[in-house]
Design a protein around this motif. Structure first.
Motif, short mmCIF file in Angstrom:
data_model
loop_
_atom_site.label_atom_id
_atom_site.label_comp_id
_atom_site.label_asym_id
_atom_site.label_seq_id
_atom_site.Cartn_x
_atom_site.Cartn_y
_atom_site.Cartn_z
N ILE A 194 -9.75 6.02 -2.66
CA ILE A 194 -9.62 5.89 -1.21
C ILE A 194 -8.90 4.59 -0.89
O ILE A 194 -9.24 3.53 -1.43
CB ILE A 194 -11.00 5.96 -0.50
CG1 ILE A 194 -10.82 5.96 1.01
CG2 ILE A 194 -11.93 4.85 -0.95
CD1 ILE A 194 -12.06 6.40 1.77
N CYS A 195 -7.88 4.68 -0.06
CA CYS A 195 -7.08 3.53 0.34
C CYS A 195 -7.31 3.26 1.82
O CYS A 195 -7.08 4.15 2.65
CB CYS A 195 -5.61 3.78 0.07
SG CYS A 195 -5.20 3.96 -1.69
N MET A 232 0.83 -1.20 0.00
CA MET A 232 0.00 0.00 0.00
C MET A 232 0.87 1.26 0.00
O MET A 232 0.58 2.24 -0.70
CB MET A 232 -0.93 0.01 1.21
CG MET A 232 -1.83 1.22 1.29
SD MET A 232 -3.20 1.13 0.14
CE MET A 232 -4.36 0.16 1.11
N ASP A 233 1.96 1.24 0.78
CA ASP A 233 2.87 2.38 0.82
C ASP A 233 3.41 2.69 -0.57
O ASP A 233 3.43 3.85 -1.01
CB ASP A 233 4.04 2.09 1.77
CG ASP A 233 3.65 2.17 3.23
OD1 ASP A 233 2.61 2.80 3.53
OD2 ASP A 233 4.37 1.62 4.08
N LEU A 234 3.89 1.67 -1.27
CA LEU A 234 4.45 1.86 -2.60
C LEU A 234 3.42 2.39 -3.57
O LEU A 234 3.67 3.34 -4.33
CB LEU A 234 5.05 0.55 -3.12
CG LEU A 234 6.42 0.14 -2.55
CD1 LEU A 234 6.80 -1.24 -3.05
CD2 LEU A 234 7.48 1.15 -2.92
N PHE A 235 2.24 1.78 -3.56
CA PHE A 235 1.19 2.19 -4.49
C PHE A 235 0.75 3.62 -4.24
O PHE A 235 0.73 4.46 -5.14
CB PHE A 235 0.00 1.24 -4.39
CG PHE A 235 -1.22 1.71 -5.13
CD1 PHE A 235 -1.27 1.68 -6.52
CD2 PHE A 235 -2.32 2.20 -4.44
CE1 PHE A 235 -2.38 2.13 -7.21
CE2 PHE A 235 -3.44 2.65 -5.12
CZ PHE A 235 -3.46 2.61 -6.50
N PHE A 281 -12.36 6.01 9.16
CA PHE A 281 -13.29 6.29 8.07
C PHE A 281 -14.73 6.07 8.52
O PHE A 281 -15.62 6.89 8.26
CB PHE A 281 -12.97 5.40 6.88
CG PHE A 281 -13.97 5.47 5.76
CD1 PHE A 281 -14.01 6.57 4.91
CD2 PHE A 281 -14.90 4.45 5.56
CE1 PHE A 281 -14.94 6.64 3.88
CE2 PHE A 281 -15.83 4.50 4.54
CZ PHE A 281 -15.85 5.61 3.70
N MET A 282 -15.00 4.96 9.20
CA MET A 282 -16.36 4.67 9.63
C MET A 282 -16.83 5.64 10.71
O MET A 282 -18.01 6.00 10.76
CB MET A 282 -16.47 3.22 10.13
CG MET A 282 -16.31 2.18 9.03
SD MET A 282 -17.39 2.45 7.60
CE MET A 282 -19.02 2.37 8.33
N ARG A 315 -5.79 8.34 2.00
CA ARG A 315 -5.49 7.10 2.71
C ARG A 315 -5.95 7.25 4.14
O ARG A 315 -5.64 8.25 4.80
CB ARG A 315 -3.99 6.82 2.67
CG ARG A 315 -3.62 5.51 3.36
CD ARG A 315 -2.18 5.16 3.15
NE ARG A 315 -1.83 3.94 3.83
CZ ARG A 315 -0.65 3.35 3.77
NH1 ARG A 315 0.31 3.91 3.03
NH2 ARG A 315 -0.40 2.24 4.41
N VAL A 316 -6.69 6.29 4.65
CA VAL A 316 -7.30 6.42 5.97
C VAL A 316 -7.48 5.04 6.58
O VAL A 316 -7.74 4.06 5.89
CB VAL A 316 -8.66 7.16 5.86
CG1 VAL A 316 -9.64 6.39 5.00
CG2 VAL A 316 -9.26 7.43 7.23
#
Length: 517
Positions: free
Chosen positions: A246-247, A183-186, A203-204, A197-198
């Motif tokens: 959104i990640c 995820m960091d790389l992407f 988020f909820m 990114r959250v």
């Protein structure tokens, strides 16, 4: 565990190790995985590398990966390279992707104020002029929100069927298999400003706040008249007007209030053209496993798999536990004669570098006050009782993580079965700290391997068992009740131990130093 008992360094060595300059990702983990079917078929690992990916044509994502491999920060892994190739395909689409023209209403439509962006990001939003500014204007009437939502729910745009937005990714696997690293790389490579990114819990919390705010803004119902409205889709539309990618970190569902709205919420996000990339410890089919009223949740799984490729990152290894250079003596056992003195000295050394005095600090979180008794600049010296025995939650821990880059946690007990509430708060605390790269120093009663005691039933568990017997419920029935199962807690405990192990490494410690940013 060697990490838990790393007590042979002197205090002088500790500070030399902690504060010396090192590069990021030194001896970082890497992970291989196999792909599984998601919203479209993903083949085996050797079939993805097309001819266009060979020769001089190099993607940014894979170039960064190659750089980390060449510097010995990562190990070469064919499966991981394959997965990154697929993420790069999404990255290339996201560069010029915008969901506003096709999926959202005309410019006068708007969103509720973004609750999960920080104040500095909100200050950068244009005050006037431009298409983006028009879309952030608050509607004059609450009814406009509902009418705009009906516009978005329509599957056609100017009489033409709306195209499907790009498929996202749902990356799952055991603890420590490298999901966050992918995820960091992407995320770092995506050149689209409308991204976010959250952590899924944060988020909820934001979604529930938005729903509450929308309900309060709508006109009161008149006596004798029933007004029906659905606040969930308008909230999804508001989020979609702020971001198109959104990640999510740690996609997990443990709350029935979340479970009951996820299908409708994510259907709204996908209809509004939002692309989702998520990491999780669970495959899609096992989300909210054994949860209350799970039958009402199951349709969400189909929605998720339709719009996200599922990638199984299963290597059988926890790469955080592989031997890496320690930052010093960060995990201390209270029974050791010099443990408390080491922690005290470390606080004094860190506080000396701060342009502040040691004092209590009061944090305001959603209208409440959270007091920390001992802080200095970006350093907080707390006890387990302060953090985990008070009624605090993810929002409180996120606020602490944003204010402090180093937190000392003293008097951490061995977390036994009967301490379920404290253990859950501690797990949430570490999740938020890890996500924000907060550096943690601990003084605990037990070695890290034995921090969570999975001993015999006592206290609350025994009462639960008695209640089951009195109700005449079978063991199979009890396993289906989230209230009486420890499966989720056990998995979360493993994740917490894995993260605490990584948080003691030199590379993590240096990444968490905010004074250099």
């Amino acid at each position: 565990m060697a990490v838990a008992h790393a007590s042979h360094l002197t205090t002088g060595c500790l500070f030399r190790v902690i504060f010396k300059e090192v590069g990021f990702f030194k001896r970082s983990w890497c992970a291989g995985f196999k792909t599984v079917r998601g919203c479209s078929s993903l083949s085996g690992p050797h079939t993805f590398l097309s001819a266009s990916h060979t020769g001089n044509e190099r993607s940014e994502l894979l170039s960064r990966y190659d750089s980390l491999v060449c510097s010995a920060s990562l190990q070469e892994d064919a499966q991981q390279r394959t997965a990154l190739y697929h993420l790069e395909q999404l990255n290339s689409v996201m560069t010029d992707y915008n969901n506003i023209p096709m999926y959202l209403p005309p410019p006068k439509a708007c969103s509720l104020k973004n609750q999960f962006t920080n104040d500095s990001e909100q200050e950068k939003t244009p005050k006037s002029g431009g298409r983006e500014a028009d879309r952030r204007v608050k509607p004059s009437r609450p009814e406009d929100i509902l009418s705009n939502a009906k516009y978005c729910e329509n599957d056609t745009h100017e009489g033409v069927p709306k195209p499907q937005p790009p498929c996202g990714y749902y990356i799952y696997g055991d603890v420590g298999t490298g999901k966050t690293m992918l995820m960091d790389l992407f995320y770092s490579c995506v050149k689209n400003g409308r991204k976010k990114r959250v952590h899924f819990n944060a988020f909820m919390l934001d979604v529930h706040r938005r729903i509450h705010k929308l309900k309060q803004s709508l006109p009161k119902r008149r006596i004798g008249k029933m007004t029906m409205y659905d606040p969930i889709f308008p909230v999804a539309m508001g989020i979609a007007e702020e971001i198109c990618l959104i990640c999510f970190d740690e996609f997990q569902v443990v709350d029935i209030a979340d479970a009951m709205i996820l299908k409708q919420l994510f259907e709204g996000l996908f209809k509004c053209g939002v692309v989702v990339v998520a990491t999780s410890n669970r495959p899609p089919e096992e989300l909210y496993k054994n949860g209350l009223q799970r039958a009402a949740f199951v349709p969400f799984i189909g929605v998720l798999k339709k719009h996200c490729h599922a990638i199984n990152l299963k290597t059988g290894k926890d790469y955080r536990t592989i031997e890496m250079e320690l930052a010093g003596r960060l995990y201390n056992i209270s029974s050791e004669p010099d443990a408390e003195n080491v922690v005290n000295t470390l606080f004094e050394e860190l506080a000396f570098r701060q342009n502040d005095v040691t004092r209590p600090r009061v944090l305001k979180v959603h209208g409440r006050e959270v007091t920390l008794s001992r802080t200095c600049g970006t350093i907080a010296d707390c006890t387990f009782q302060e953090l985990c025995e008070r009624p605090l939650g993810a929002g409180d821990y996120l606020e602490i993580a944003q204010r402090f880059d180093t937190v000392i946690i003293r008097n951490v007990p061995q977390l036994q079965v009967g301490m379920k509430d404290q253990a859950r708060r501690f797990i949430t605390l570490i999740d938020n700290f890890y996500d924000q790269k907060v550096r943690v120093v601990m003084l605990a009663d037990a070695p890290l391997d034995y921090l969570f005691d999975q001993g015999p039933m006592t206290g609350e568990e025994a009462r639960d068992r008695l209640m089951l017997d009195e109700l005449g419920l079978t063991d199979e029935a009890s396993r289906r009740l989230t209230l009486f199962t420890a499966e989720e807690e056990s998995f979360a405990c493993q994740r917490t131990l894995s993260r605490l192990t990584e948080m003691q490494t030199e590379q993590y410690w240096m990444r968490g130093d905010r004074s250099k940013k």
